[in-house]
Each structure stands twice: as C-alpha cells, then as structure tokens.
Design a protein around this motif. Structure first.
Motif, PDB file in Angstrom:
ATOM      1  N   MET A 166      -5.520   1.374   7.332  1.00  0.00           N
ATOM      2  CA  MET A 166      -6.162   1.285   8.358  1.00  0.00           C
ATOM      3  C   MET A 166      -5.187   0.183   9.044  1.00  0.00           C
ATOM      4  SD  MET A 166      -9.974  -0.957   8.098  1.00  0.00           S
ATOM      5  CE  MET A 166     -10.615  -0.381   9.681  1.00  0.00           C
ATOM      6  N   PHE A 167      -4.900  -0.271  10.219  1.00  0.00           N
ATOM      7  CA  PHE A 167      -3.972  -1.098  10.700  1.00  0.00           C
ATOM      8  C   PHE A 167      -4.234  -2.048  10.716  1.00  0.00           C
ATOM      9  CE2 PHE A 167      -3.353  -3.155  14.924  1.00  0.00           C
ATOM     10  CZ  PHE A 167      -2.648  -3.109  15.271  1.00  0.00           C
ATOM     11  N   ALA A 168      -5.594  -2.733  11.341  1.00  0.00           N
ATOM     12  CA  ALA A 168      -5.757  -4.158  10.477  1.00  0.00           C
ATOM     13  C   ALA A 168      -7.440  -4.591   9.818  1.00  0.00           C
ATOM     14  CB  ALA A 168      -6.809  -4.245  12.626  1.00  0.00           C
ATOM     15  N   GLU A 169      -6.869  -5.087   9.018  1.00  0.00           N
ATOM     16  CA  GLU A 169      -7.554  -5.576   8.032  1.00  0.00           C
ATOM     17  C   GLU A 169      -8.098  -7.047   8.130  1.00  0.00           C
ATOM     18  OE1 GLU A 169      -8.159  -6.363   3.527  1.00  0.00           O
ATOM     19  OE2 GLU A 169      -6.775  -4.379   4.069  1.00  0.00           O
ATOM     20  N   PHE A 170      -9.476  -7.446   8.545  1.00  0.00           N
ATOM     21  CA  PHE A 170     -10.350  -8.547   9.141  1.00  0.00           C
ATOM     22  C   PHE A 170     -10.791  -8.862   7.804  1.00  0.00           C
ATOM     23  CE2 PHE A 170      -9.684  -5.743  12.828  1.00  0.00           C
ATOM     24  CZ  PHE A 170      -9.608  -7.282  13.421  1.00  0.00           C
ATOM     25  N   ASN A 171     -10.777 -10.491   7.260  1.00  0.00           N
ATOM     26  CA  ASN A 171     -11.133 -11.248   6.048  1.00  0.00           C
ATOM     27  C   ASN A 171     -11.731 -12.163   6.944  1.00  0.00           C
ATOM     28  OD1 ASN A 171     -11.308 -13.366   4.088  1.00  0.00           O
ATOM     29  ND2 ASN A 171     -10.344 -12.153   3.081  1.00  0.00           N
ATOM     30  N   TYR A 172     -12.993 -12.135   6.579  1.00  0.00           N
ATOM     31  CA  TYR A 172     -14.316 -13.464   7.134  1.00  0.00           C
ATOM     32  C   TYR A 172     -14.283 -14.021   6.098  1.00  0.00           C
ATOM     33  CZ  TYR A 172     -14.957 -10.317  11.461  1.00  0.00           C
ATOM     34  OH  TYR A 172     -15.074  -9.241  11.859  1.00  0.00           O
ATOM     35  N   ASP A 173     -13.821 -14.117   4.822  1.00  0.00           N
ATOM     36  CA  ASP A 173     -13.854 -14.877   3.477  1.00  0.00           C
ATOM     37  C   ASP A 173     -13.848 -17.005   4.681  1.00  0.00           C
ATOM     38  OD1 ASP A 173     -14.354 -13.037   2.560  1.00  0.00           O
ATOM     39  OD2 ASP A 173     -12.785 -13.078   0.338  1.00  0.00           O
ATOM     40  N   ASN A 174     -12.915 -17.148   5.222  1.00  0.00           N
ATOM     41  CA  ASN A 174     -12.783 -18.314   5.555  1.00  0.00           C
ATOM     42  C   ASN A 174     -13.054 -18.599   6.980  1.00  0.00           C
ATOM     43  OD1 ASN A 174     -10.813 -17.243   3.694  1.00  0.00           O
ATOM     44  ND2 ASN A 174     -11.394 -19.683   2.934  1.00  0.00           N
ATOM     45  N   PHE A 175     -14.382 -18.230   7.100  1.00  0.00           N
ATOM     46  CA  PHE A 175     -15.088 -18.398   8.458  1.00  0.00           C
ATOM     47  C   PHE A 175     -15.690 -19.533   8.893  1.00  0.00           C
ATOM     48  CE2 PHE A 175     -18.260 -17.771  12.045  1.00  0.00           C
ATOM     49  CZ  PHE A 175     -17.413 -16.895  13.477  1.00  0.00           C
ATOM     50  N   PHE A 233      -1.709  -6.858   9.102  1.00  0.00           N
ATOM     51  CA  PHE A 233      -1.672  -5.271   9.603  1.00  0.00           C
ATOM     52  C   PHE A 233      -1.294  -4.363   9.133  1.00  0.00           C
ATOM     53  CE2 PHE A 233      -2.596  -8.624  13.304  1.00  0.00           C
ATOM     54  CZ  PHE A 233      -3.019  -7.355  14.382  1.00  0.00           C
ATOM     55  N   SER A 234      -1.587  -3.437   9.189  1.00  0.00           N
ATOM     56  CA  SER A 234      -0.167  -2.329   8.207  1.00  0.00           C
ATOM     57  C   SER A 234       1.118  -1.918   9.027  1.00  0.00           C
ATOM     58  CB  SER A 234      -0.815  -0.567   7.895  1.00  0.00           C
ATOM     59  OG  SER A 234      -0.916  -0.331   9.254  1.00  0.00           O
ATOM     60  N   GLU A 235       1.844  -1.403   8.036  1.00  0.00           N
ATOM     61  CA  GLU A 235       3.177  -1.254   8.605  1.00  0.00           C
ATOM     62  C   GLU A 235       3.535  -0.415  10.800  1.00  0.00           C
ATOM     63  OE1 GLU A 235       6.965   1.546   8.204  1.00  0.00           O
ATOM     64  OE2 GLU A 235       6.589   0.288   6.701  1.00  0.00           O
ATOM     65  N   ASN A 236       2.241   1.147  10.284  1.00  0.00           N
ATOM     66  CA  ASN A 236       2.523   0.845  12.252  1.00  0.00           C
ATOM     67  C   ASN A 236       0.881   1.011  12.152  1.00  0.00           C
ATOM     68  OD1 ASN A 236       1.903   3.459  10.606  1.00  0.00           O
ATOM     69  ND2 ASN A 236       3.952   4.437  10.607  1.00  0.00           N
ATOM     70  N   ILE A 237       0.183   1.900  13.128  1.00  0.00           N
ATOM     71  CA  ILE A 237      -0.705   2.868  13.715  1.00  0.00           C
ATOM     72  C   ILE A 237      -1.040   4.000  13.728  1.00  0.00           C
ATOM     73  CG2 ILE A 237      -2.591   2.601  15.911  1.00  0.00           C
ATOM     74  CD1 ILE A 237      -1.014   0.105  17.235  1.00  0.00           C
ATOM     75  N   ASN A 291      -7.732   5.843  17.445  1.00  0.00           N
ATOM     76  CA  ASN A 291      -9.188   4.835  16.640  1.00  0.00           C
ATOM     77  C   ASN A 291      -8.291   3.866  16.344  1.00  0.00           C
ATOM     78  OD1 ASN A 291     -11.632   5.514  16.368  1.00  0.00           O
ATOM     79  ND2 ASN A 291     -11.025   6.332  14.404  1.00  0.00           N
ATOM     80  N   GLU A 292      -7.348   4.074  15.562  1.00  0.00           N
ATOM     81  CA  GLU A 292      -7.281   3.054  14.619  1.00  0.00           C
ATOM     82  C   GLU A 292      -7.348   1.251  15.692  1.00  0.00           C
ATOM     83  OE1 GLU A 292      -5.324   3.768  10.071  1.00  0.00           O
ATOM     84  OE2 GLU A 292      -3.518   3.363  11.746  1.00  0.00           O
ATOM     85  N   PHE A 293      -5.974   1.728  16.647  1.00  0.00           N
ATOM     86  CA  PHE A 293      -6.625   0.953  17.235  1.00  0.00           C
ATOM     87  C   PHE A 293      -7.341   0.435  18.143  1.00  0.00           C
ATOM     88  CE2 PHE A 293      -4.743  -1.796  20.801  1.00  0.00           C
ATOM     89  CZ  PHE A 293      -3.815  -2.866  20.797  1.00  0.00           C
ATOM     90  N   ASP A 294      -8.376   1.031  18.697  1.00  0.00           N
ATOM     91  CA  ASP A 294      -9.952   0.964  19.230  1.00  0.00           C
ATOM     92  C   ASP A 294      -9.894   0.296  18.089  1.00  0.00           C
ATOM     93  OD1 ASP A 294      -8.952   1.919  21.705  1.00  0.00           O
ATOM     94  OD2 ASP A 294      -9.886   3.891  20.958  1.00  0.00           O
ATOM     95  N   GLN A 295     -10.625   0.629  17.273  1.00  0.00           N
ATOM     96  CA  GLN A 295     -11.161  -0.032  15.591  1.00  0.00           C
ATOM     97  C   GLN A 295     -11.241  -1.403  15.911  1.00  0.00           C
ATOM     98  OE1 GLN A 295     -10.697   2.019  12.390  1.00  0.00           O
ATOM     99  NE2 GLN A 295     -12.132   3.133  12.453  1.00  0.00           N
ATOM    100  N   PHE A 296      -9.890  -2.423  16.299  1.00  0.00           N
ATOM    101  CA  PHE A 296      -9.036  -3.342  16.329  1.00  0.00           C
ATOM    102  C   PHE A 296      -9.343  -3.750  17.224  1.00  0.00           C
ATOM    103  CE2 PHE A 296      -6.044  -6.146  17.936  1.00  0.00           C
ATOM    104  CZ  PHE A 296      -5.767  -6.951  16.998  1.00  0.00           C
ATOM    105  N   LEU A 297      -9.960  -3.273  18.145  1.00  0.00           N
ATOM    106  CA  LEU A 297     -10.173  -4.317  19.670  1.00  0.00           C
ATOM    107  C   LEU A 297     -11.856  -4.247  19.486  1.00  0.00           C
ATOM    108  CD1 LEU A 297      -8.416  -2.364  22.068  1.00  0.00           C
ATOM    109  CD2 LEU A 297      -7.839  -4.281  21.024  1.00  0.00           C
ATOM    110  N   ASN A 298     -12.196  -3.223  18.955  1.00  0.00           N
ATOM    111  CA  ASN A 298     -14.022  -3.584  18.256  1.00  0.00           C
ATOM    112  C   ASN A 298     -14.289  -4.193  17.566  1.00  0.00           C
ATOM    113  OD1 ASN A 298     -14.201  -1.257  20.394  1.00  0.00           O
ATOM    114  ND2 ASN A 298     -14.843   0.378  19.142  1.00  0.00           N
ATOM    115  N   GLU A 299     -13.239  -4.703  16.544  1.00  0.00           N
ATOM    116  CA  GLU A 299     -14.379  -5.911  15.591  1.00  0.00           C
ATOM    117  C   GLU A 299     -13.418  -7.149  16.257  1.00  0.00           C
ATOM    118  OE1 GLU A 299     -15.114  -6.834  11.797  1.00  0.00           O
ATOM    119  OE2 GLU A 299     -14.396  -4.384  12.320  1.00  0.00           O
TER     120      GLU A 299
END
Length: 158
Positions: A1-10, A17-21, A25-33
């Motif tokens: 997965m390209f971007a991992e979101f962590n909401y623990d400190n909201f 981010f990982s090394e590459n995309i 779909n991976e990039f679109d998931q990031f934008l959708n999040e």
C-alpha cells in the motif's frame, strides 16, 4: 500500500508513504482517504512521512496538483496545516513542482534533511512530531524547515 493513514492522534493524522506507487488505484485510494477526512467535517492536520519514498512518477505530482485545485473549491478547508518529512532530493523536487503549480490549501512546513533520521528515531518519535506541528509557525521554524504559504500559487490561473 502506497500510503498508510494513522488516526491514533486525531486531529493529527500521520501518513507514512512506501517507496513507490504500484498502481493508479493505490494513489487514488490515498486521495479518497483525504476526501473522507473532509467529508467528516472536522478540522485536522497532517504529518506526512516521505522518508521511504524513492521512485515517484511525475504523473502523480500532476494528479496531486489537480487534486489540490479541486480541493480548493470546497467552501471550508478542514486541513489546518501539514508537516512533511523529506530526505530525498527527487521527492523534494516533486513537492516543489506541485506547490509551484498549485499552492496548498493550508500552510505546509517542509522539513528537509538527508539526515532527518538523526533527529527522529526509526519509529518516529510521534510526540516530538506532534509538538513540532503544534508549535511551528512561519516565524518559528526548525533547522532545515521551510514554510509554504497557502493560497499563493506562482501560476494563479491553474
């Protein structure tokens, strides 16, 4: 997965981010999040960790520019500010490209250092980053940190 979101400190959201995309779909998931956070209608701030990123195509920088342009049309910007950790010159250039074409919707603090791992341990000292994000402003920057003003594109017609 390209971007991992962590909401623990909201309301501070960590994005690592990982090394590459690997796919559009991976990039679109990031934008959708990101859009989901807007649809929740609660103020938030980002800490983006790009230290693992290496080989990112310019097409994703262009997609990001278009995303920011569309985001700007929102009546209220829930994103309050962002801290971006950068240790790779090519990623820095991509970010410069994005923010030259389309300024951010909220203030951005770009923390540049090829040796940023000396400042932060490998597990990311989250409390230190949270404190940094909460206390920085454009007149109180850390070493190797740059301020990018919101809503100030060099090319305003984009």
């Amino acid at each position: 997965m390209f971007a991992e979101f962590n909401y623990d400190n909201f309301p501070i959201v960590f994005v690592t981010f990982s090394e590459n995309i690997n796919s559009e779909n991976e990039f679109d998931q990031f934008l959708n999040e990101w859009l989901i956070l807007y649809h929740n209608r609660r103020d938030f701030s980002y800490i983006f960790d790009t230290r693992n990123m290496k080989n990112i195509s310019i097409k994703y920088a262009i997609k990001m520019t278009l995303f920011i342009k569309n985001l700007r049309k929102e009546p209220y910007h829930y994103l309050q500010k962002s801290l971006i950790l950068v240790n790779d010159k090519s990623i820095r250039r991509l970010l410069d490209f994005v923010f030259t074409l389309q300024s951010p919707v909220a203030p951005v603090y770009l923390w540049l250092s090829e040796n940023i791992n000396e400042v932060l341990d490998e597990d990311l000292d989250k409390e230190y980053l949270i404190n940094t994000l909460n206390t920085i402003n454009r007149t109180n920057l850390k070493y190797d940190m740059f301020y990018i003003k919101a809503n100030s594109s060099l090319i305003p017609f984009l």
